[in-house]
Structures are given as structure tokens and as C-alpha cells.
Enzyme design. Structure first.
Site, short mmCIF file in Angstrom:
data_model
loop_
_atom_site.label_atom_id
_atom_site.label_comp_id
_atom_site.label_asym_id
_atom_site.label_seq_id
_atom_site.Cartn_x
_atom_site.Cartn_y
_atom_site.Cartn_z
N LYS A 69 0.82 -1.22 0.00
CA LYS A 69 0.00 0.00 0.00
C LYS A 69 0.85 1.26 0.00
O LYS A 69 1.81 1.36 0.74
CB LYS A 69 -0.90 -0.01 1.24
CG LYS A 69 -1.91 1.10 1.28
CD LYS A 69 -3.27 0.55 1.63
CE LYS A 69 -4.34 1.61 1.57
NZ LYS A 69 -4.64 2.11 0.26
N GLY A 74 6.53 0.64 5.67
CA GLY A 74 7.42 -0.27 4.95
C GLY A 74 7.46 0.02 3.47
O GLY A 74 8.52 -0.02 2.83
N CYS A 75 6.31 0.32 2.89
CA CYS A 75 6.23 0.59 1.46
C CYS A 75 6.93 1.90 1.10
O CYS A 75 7.56 2.01 0.05
CB CYS A 75 4.78 0.60 1.00
SG CYS A 75 3.98 -1.00 1.25
N THR A 76 6.83 2.88 1.98
CA THR A 76 7.53 4.15 1.75
C THR A 76 9.04 3.94 1.85
O THR A 76 9.79 4.46 1.02
CB THR A 76 7.05 5.21 2.76
OG1 THR A 76 5.64 5.39 2.60
CG2 THR A 76 7.76 6.54 2.55
N ALA A 79 10.11 2.14 -1.41
CA ALA A 79 10.07 3.04 -2.57
C ALA A 79 11.19 4.07 -2.51
O ALA A 79 11.84 4.36 -3.52
CB ALA A 79 8.71 3.73 -2.64
#
Length: 196
Positions: A69, A74-76, A79
């Protein structure tokens, strides 16, 4: 006391509903050497959307990473790690593509807030995630698994990363491909002026 009992009953009902809900099976991960499933979708780059397919990248290595998401911690991290190493990826001739179930607007916000220089793919029906074994990694929330594939120039799976540490994954790929210190491509020197 009555309010507490009602809240407890509501929580139990939600847990039972989730437990009894039909589970959507996860597809198996692709294996190294398999042909990567083709896909056609829209990609978001900056503020724009454009059609894209895997075939558009024939002749290049593609890093296709699935994440749960936009805007989660974690995704930030993941990325931003790809963002911070992006020059090394492009210098090595690698294409980076992120993919999640988020909307185009969510992707645009995520790109803008974090200065992401690479495209994010739209996958609202989870067709891409399903084909790559990334769908339903978090079944209760309907989010994708965190998986990365390296696809070679001929469309075959070169490497599979089923277990990803968001903060170190981007450099791990560069190291595994032997391009962690990729130098910028040589700049063509301008031709000397000719005298007539």
C-alpha cells in the site's frame, strides 16, 4: 456494562465473519527461468498516466516490485530506497516498476510526496498480482504481498525475492546483479567543428 457487552459481541461477530469468509487462494510464485506473464495496464509517472505493457521493455532488464500500500511505513521505505538508488539502476540499464492495488490518485500522491522517479503500475483487478503470485498477501485487507521479480531482456524471470527487507532490498538487487557501482553511461563527445 451493557455498552461493553454490545461492543464485545460486535467484535466477536467481525472475527467470525472474517474467519468464515471464503479465502482466496494465493497463486504460486514464479520460478527463475519461467517466462514472465505478460501484462497491459496503465502506469503513473509523476502526474501522468499512460498505457504500458511488459512487452514495451523487451531488450531491458525489469525490476517489478509488488508492495502492499502507498504511504505505509514499509512501502515508503522500500520506494525511497529504490528512489535513492535510481541513478544506479538507470546507469545499469535497468527499469524499475512498482505495483500495488492503489488508485491512480493514490499513486500520484505517493510519487509527489516521496519524489519517486519511476512509474507505479495500476492493478485494480489484481490481474498482474495474481499472475505473479503476489495477490492476497494480506487477505483480510486485500493487499498484495511484498515480492520482487527481476525479468531479463527476453522476458524470463531472472531472480525472485519472496522475502523482502524494505530498507535494504534495493541495494540487494544491485549487488546480486553485480551493478551496485554502475557508472554513468559514457557521454558522447561533440564532434569537432569542421572548417569549410
Amino acid at each position: 456494562m451493557k455498552l461493553f457487552t454490545l461492543a464485545l459481541i460486535a467484535i466477536v461477530m467481525v472475527v467470525v465473519a472474517v474467519a468464515l469468509r471464503p479465502r482466496i487462494a494465493r497463486a504460486d510464485l514464479l520460478k527463475e527461468g519461467q517466462i514472465a506473464p505478460p501484462f497491459t495496464t496503465q502506469m503513473v509517472t509523476g502526474e501522468t498516466e499512460a498505457p504500458v505493457s511488459l512487452a514495451d521493455f523487451h531488450g531491458k532488464k525489469v525490476i517489478l516490485y509488488f508492495y502492499p500500500k502507498d504511504e505505509t511505513s514499509g512501502c515508503t521505505k522500500e520506494a525511497c530506497a529504490f528512489r535513492d538508488g535510481y541513478a544506479r539502476y538507470t546507469n545499469a540499464g535497468l527499469v524499475v516498476l512498482g505495483c500495488s492495488v492503489d488508485s491512480a490518485e493514490a499513486h500520484k500522491d505517493f510519487i509527489r510526496k516521496n519524489g519517486l522517479p519511476f512509474p507505479l503500475l495500476l492493478d485494480p483487478g489484481k490481474k498482474i498480482a495474481t499472475a505473479y503470485g503476489a495477490a492476497n498477501g494480506i487477505p483480510i485487507l486485500g493487499l498484495d504481498r511484498r515480492i520482487t521479480y527481476v525479468i531479463d531482456e527476453n522476458g524470463k524471470v531472472l531472480k525472485v525475492y519472496p522475502s523482502v527487507d524494505p530498507s535494504t532490498h534495493a541495494i540487494e538487487i544491485l549487488n546480486d546483479l553485480g551493478v551496485a557501482n554502475a557508472a554513468p553511461p559514457a557521454q558522447a563527445k561533440p564532434a569537432p567543428p569542421t572548417s569549410n
